[in-house]
Design a protein around this motif. Structure first.
Motif, mmCIF file in Angstrom:
data_model
loop_
_atom_site.group_PDB
_atom_site.id
_atom_site.type_symbol
_atom_site.label_atom_id
_atom_site.label_comp_id
_atom_site.label_asym_id
_atom_site.label_seq_id
_atom_site.Cartn_x
_atom_site.Cartn_y
_atom_site.Cartn_z
ATOM 1 N N GLN A 56 37.672 35.435 36.509
ATOM 2 C CA GLN A 56 38.358 34.172 36.798
ATOM 3 C C GLN A 56 37.310 33.075 36.906
ATOM 4 O O GLN A 56 36.199 33.323 37.361
ATOM 5 C CB GLN A 56 39.128 34.244 38.123
ATOM 6 N N MET A 58 36.154 30.894 34.371
ATOM 7 C CA MET A 58 35.261 30.614 33.242
ATOM 8 C C MET A 58 35.006 29.118 33.107
ATOM 9 O O MET A 58 33.906 28.691 32.762
ATOM 10 C CB MET A 58 35.853 31.186 31.959
ATOM 11 N N GLU A 59 36.034 28.306 33.419
ATOM 12 C CA GLU A 59 35.882 26.855 33.318
ATOM 13 C C GLU A 59 34.941 26.289 34.377
ATOM 14 O O GLU A 59 34.527 25.137 34.282
ATOM 15 C CB GLU A 59 37.266 26.187 33.424
ATOM 16 N N ASN A 60 34.593 27.094 35.354
ATOM 17 C CA ASN A 60 33.711 26.640 36.430
ATOM 18 C C ASN A 60 32.259 27.058 36.231
ATOM 19 O O ASN A 60 31.462 27.024 37.169
ATOM 20 C CB ASN A 60 34.207 27.166 37.778
ATOM 21 N N SER A 62 28.622 26.800 33.742
ATOM 22 C CA SER A 62 27.926 25.949 32.776
ATOM 23 C C SER A 62 28.227 26.455 31.368
ATOM 24 O O SER A 62 28.541 27.637 31.172
ATOM 25 C CB SER A 62 26.422 25.972 33.052
ATOM 26 N N PRO A 63 28.149 25.574 30.362
ATOM 27 C CA PRO A 63 28.479 25.991 28.994
ATOM 28 C C PRO A 63 27.469 26.984 28.408
ATOM 29 O O PRO A 63 26.317 27.013 28.816
ATOM 30 C CB PRO A 63 28.467 24.674 28.210
ATOM 31 N N ASN A 81 35.013 36.788 27.502
ATOM 32 C CA ASN A 81 34.529 36.275 28.789
ATOM 33 C C ASN A 81 33.235 36.928 29.265
ATOM 34 O O ASN A 81 33.042 37.139 30.459
ATOM 35 C CB ASN A 81 35.600 36.391 29.862
#
Length: 100
Positions: A56, A58-60, A62-63, A81
């Motif tokens: 959970q 992934m959007e949090n 760094s790229p 992921n």
């Protein structure tokens, strides 16, 4: 311990353990400081030993950049992921586990 302890406090779940960490910290530093189960060897995105699965948040993170993208493609074997703990900065709450 990371020298970047100035971010806001967030929760990071590593396996069954919930850690209070500072946003902006590199995941490998967090794992080393808290002596979690993440294994690592090189810290430079070249060995893939520190591969993790983001369950959970992934959007949090760094790229994905540069060498990490190449190594993740090799070690993930098509699983989604997957990231390298040595390259990831935690920017918000997330849940991870080692890639095994």
């Amino acid at each position: 311990m990371s020298s970047e302890r100035g971010g806001r406090e967030i929760e990071l779940q590593v396996g069954d353990e919930v850690l209070k960490v500072r946003s902006g910290e590199r995941l490998i530093d967090i794992c080393e400081h808290h002596q979690t189960c993440i294994m690592f060897s090189c810290r430079a995105a070249s060995c893939g030993t520190c591969a993790i699965v983001v369950e959970q948040g992934m959007e949090n993170l760094s790229p994905v950049e540069g060498l990490e993208a190449i190594v993740v493609e090799e070690v993930s074997e098509g699983r989604p992921n997957v990231r390298l703990a040595c390259q990831v900065r935690i920017l918000g709450s997330a849940s991870i586990r080692p890639l095994t």
